[in-house]
Design an enzyme around this catalytic site. Sequence first.
Site, short mmCIF file in Angstrom:
data_model
loop_
_atom_site.label_atom_id
_atom_site.label_comp_id
_atom_site.label_asym_id
_atom_site.label_seq_id
_atom_site.Cartn_x
_atom_site.Cartn_y
_atom_site.Cartn_z
N ASP A 1 -6.96 -5.46 -5.33
CA ASP A 1 -6.10 -5.76 -4.17
C ASP A 1 -6.16 -7.24 -3.81
O ASP A 1 -6.16 -7.59 -2.63
CB ASP A 1 -6.47 -4.89 -2.95
CG ASP A 1 -5.52 -5.10 -1.78
OD1 ASP A 1 -4.32 -5.29 -2.03
OD2 ASP A 1 -5.97 -5.09 -0.63
N GLU B 1 0.83 -1.21 0.00
CA GLU B 1 0.00 0.00 0.00
C GLU B 1 0.87 1.26 0.00
O GLU B 1 0.38 2.37 0.14
CB GLU B 1 -0.93 0.00 1.22
CG GLU B 1 -2.12 -0.94 1.08
CD GLU B 1 -1.75 -2.40 0.86
OE1 GLU B 1 -1.01 -2.95 1.69
OE2 GLU B 1 -2.15 -2.97 -0.17
N ASN C 1 -0.24 -7.75 -3.91
CA ASN C 1 -0.91 -6.92 -4.92
C ASN C 1 0.06 -5.95 -5.58
O ASN C 1 1.02 -5.52 -4.97
CB ASN C 1 -2.05 -6.12 -4.27
CG ASN C 1 -1.54 -5.14 -3.23
OD1 ASN C 1 -1.18 -5.55 -2.13
ND2 ASN C 1 -1.48 -3.86 -3.56
#
Lengths: 594, 192
Positions: free
Chosen positions: A316, A190, A274
Site C-alpha cells: 500500500d 481500497e 496504490n
Amino acid sequence: MKRLGSLAGAWITLLGLGLPATAQLPPDDGQWLRPAKDYASTRFSGLDQVHERNASQLKLAFSFSTGVVRGHEAAPIVAGGTMYIVGPYPNTLFALDLTKPGAPLKWTFDPKPDPSAKGVACCDLVNRGAAYADGRVFFNTLDNQTLAVDAATGKELWRAKLGEIKLGESMTMAPLVVKDKVLVGNSGGEFGVRGWLTALDAATGRIVWRAFSTGPDKDALIGPNFKPFYAQDRGADLGVSSWPPDAWKIGGGNAWGWISYDPALDLIYYGTGNPGPWNPEQRPGDNKWTSGVFARKPDTGEAIWYYQYSPHDLHDYDGVNEHVLIDANLAGQPRKLLVHPDRNGHVYLIDRTTGQVLSANAFVPVTTSSGVDLQTGRLRYNPDKEPRAGETIRNICPASPGGKDWQPSAWSPRTGLLYIPHQNLCQDAETSQVSYIAGTPFVGADIKMNPGPGGSRGLFTAWDPLTGKKAWSIAEHFPVWSGALATAGDVVFYGTMDGWFKAVSAKTGTLLWQYKTASGIIGQPIAYRGPDGNEYIAVLSGIGGWAGAVVAGNLDTRDGTAAGGFANAMKDLKAATTLGGMLYVFALPPAGVR
Amino acid sequence: MRAAALLSVLAVATALAACEREARRFETTVPSPGASAPESPRVGALQPATPQQGGVKLSTVSQGPYEGNAFAVNQGKRLFRWYNCNGCHAMGGGSIGPALMDDQWKYGSSSSAIFASIMQGRPEGMPSFGGHITDDQAWQIVAYVRSMSGQLRKDVEPSRGDTLSGGEPEVARKPEKPRPADPPPQPPVGSR
C-alpha cells in the site's frame, strides 16, 4: 549519491515562479491561494515578521469552529481580505472576513453531499482543502463533486459530478487551478476504484480531459510525446499488459494527493495511488501506472513521462505524496529538480524534465527494500517481506501509511532543507484472497502496526535533498500527521496529534513556541499577511484521518486490525485527545491578544 | 430424588444444546416470509455489486435461528470476510464502519435489528445486502456479529480465526451490555 555530496552548499531557488537563478526571493503577496502556497508546492511563506527571535511571543488572534468534529486535514485559503475553509464531510465552505475584528463569518456554503459517501471513505471523512483563482473558490465533496463558488458572494457557479459512490469512489483531494483548468482526482484505492485525474473548465465545470491511471494508452492519454526515462515504462498499452486480464479495470492508482506545476516546462506533476487489491498475489505484474508519478501537459493531459516508485506495490505504498519543484546546481550544472518523499521510505531527487532518478535515500528505517537501482530505476524489493497469502509477514518497515503519508512537507529556499512531517511505524501483515464486490472494500490484508525502531511513532525531519541526508529530526510521541509550513523568518510550523501547535527553528529544530489546541492537529498550517499588514499563522485543529480514525470513528482498539491496522499503534490516542474542529490563528502582539 | 431428576433434566438440556451447537442444516429454520409478505424499503443508498430494484423482506421473528449453533456462527465469521464486511468493520474494532465488538448499537443489537441493518442498509454508508445474499447467510452473519461483543453462549462463540489475530478471539471477550438497550420486541413483521 557521492557525486552529489560536494554540492551541498549549492544555492537554490524556486522554480515554478519562472525566475532567473538568483538567491533573491520574490516578494510574497501575503496570500495563500492554494494548499501548497505556490505551483512548486513549497509551502514556503516569504513573510518574516515572525522570526526565530520573536516566535515565542506568538499569541492567539482569533478562532473559529467549523461545527464538524472529524479529521481536519485542509489548509485555510487566504485571498484578498477573506479566508476560505472547507471542512471534512459534509464539506461546508466557510468565508471569514479578515478585515473585521475577530474575522466574522462572511458567508457559508453547504454543498449537501450524499451521506452514503461516508461508507466509502477509507480513512475518515477528510478534505484537504479548497483553491482560489480569479474570484472563484473550487473544492471537492466526498461524494465526487467538484464545485465552483463565487468568492465574493458564496453563490454556487457550477458543480460537476465526476464519480460514483456506488462503485466505492470518493474525493478528498484539493484541486489545483492551472491556467483556465481545474485539476482534480479521485480516491478509492481500497475499493478497487480505477484512478483518474481530470481537468475541468474553470468557467463552466465541463470536463476537458480525463487521464486514467490504468488501462489502454488512449485512456491514460499516452501518445507519441510520451518519453519515460526507463525502459520498463516504454511499450504499448502497459496499463493493460502489466495486469492480469481485466484487473486494470479495478486496479486503483487514484490521484488523491497533490499536483505541482512548472509554468516554464508547462508540465504538471502528480502521483498515483496504490494498486488494488492490497493483496499483491491477485495482480501479478508491474500494475502500471499505479504508485508512480506522471508528468503531463495541463492543456491536453497528454503524458510526457512517468516513473514508478513502487512497481507491483506490495504494501500500500501510494505514490501520491507531494512533488516539490526546486532548481539547484548539481555538478556545476543548473538542474530542474523534483523532490518527493515517498511512502516506500525514500526521498527521491528526480530530473523533472526527463524523469531520471538522481538519488533515492531512505529517511526512515526500511526493511521492504534496499533502495533504488539508479541504472534501471527499479526499487530493489526484499523478497523476505513480500506478502504471501496465509502467512504472517512480520517487521514490514515502513508500515502501509509509509515513511510518510499525505501530510505535505515544506521547503525553505533559505536553508535548502525539506521539512518532512512523518511517522515511524512498522507492521505485521497477512494477506488473503479477496473478492471484488463493487462498492465494498477490496483489500485482502489484515494488518497490525507497531512503533518503528526507537519507539517514537512520529518524526519531524529536516532533510537536505541534494546530499540525501538528514539535517536534524524531532521525535514525536504520535505520528506527525499535520502538514508543515516554512517561513522566511526561518521558523517552521507543524502540529501534533495530541494538539500541540509548534514553531521550531528552521536551522536547528529548536522548539521556539508551542500552543495547546483543543484537539489533535492534522491540518496544514499556513502564513498570510492580514489586511492590517501583520503576519498571521493559521491552522485547523481536529483529530482524525487514517492515523486518528480510532478517535474520529470511535473505534475499538482491542482489535488491532481496526482502521486498517493503524489501531494497533494508536491504542493510547483516545486518552491523549478528543474530537474537535477549530481554526486557530496566531500573530505577534498587538494583533495576537491571548 | 429431586436432585437426581433435576440432574437428568439438566443432562438432557445440555445434550440438546450440544446437538444444536453442532447441528448442520441445509435449510434455515426461519420460515421464509413468502412472496406475499410486505416489503420494507432499502435504507442505504449503496448496494454491493449490481444494484437491484425494489425493497427487502425483513425478519418475521425477533430471535435469529443460529444463536446457539457454533457451526453457523463460524460460517458467519467466514462469510463476514467473503462479503468484505471486514473491510469496513475489521475484526470487530471498526474502520470505515463502526466497531461491532463494543457496547454501542446505533440501530439496535437484537438479531432482528442486525438482520434489518444488513438487508436494508443504513443511511450513512452501510450497503443494503437484501437480495444479494440469502436469508440463511444473513442469519449466519447476524449470529457471528452478535458473538463479536459476547452476546452468545461461550460454547458457541468462535475461539480462533484463520487469519492474523486482531486481539482476543470472540469467545474470550467479555459480554458487553448493549447501549442503548433494545426496545421490547415488536410484533414480527408479516407474521402468520
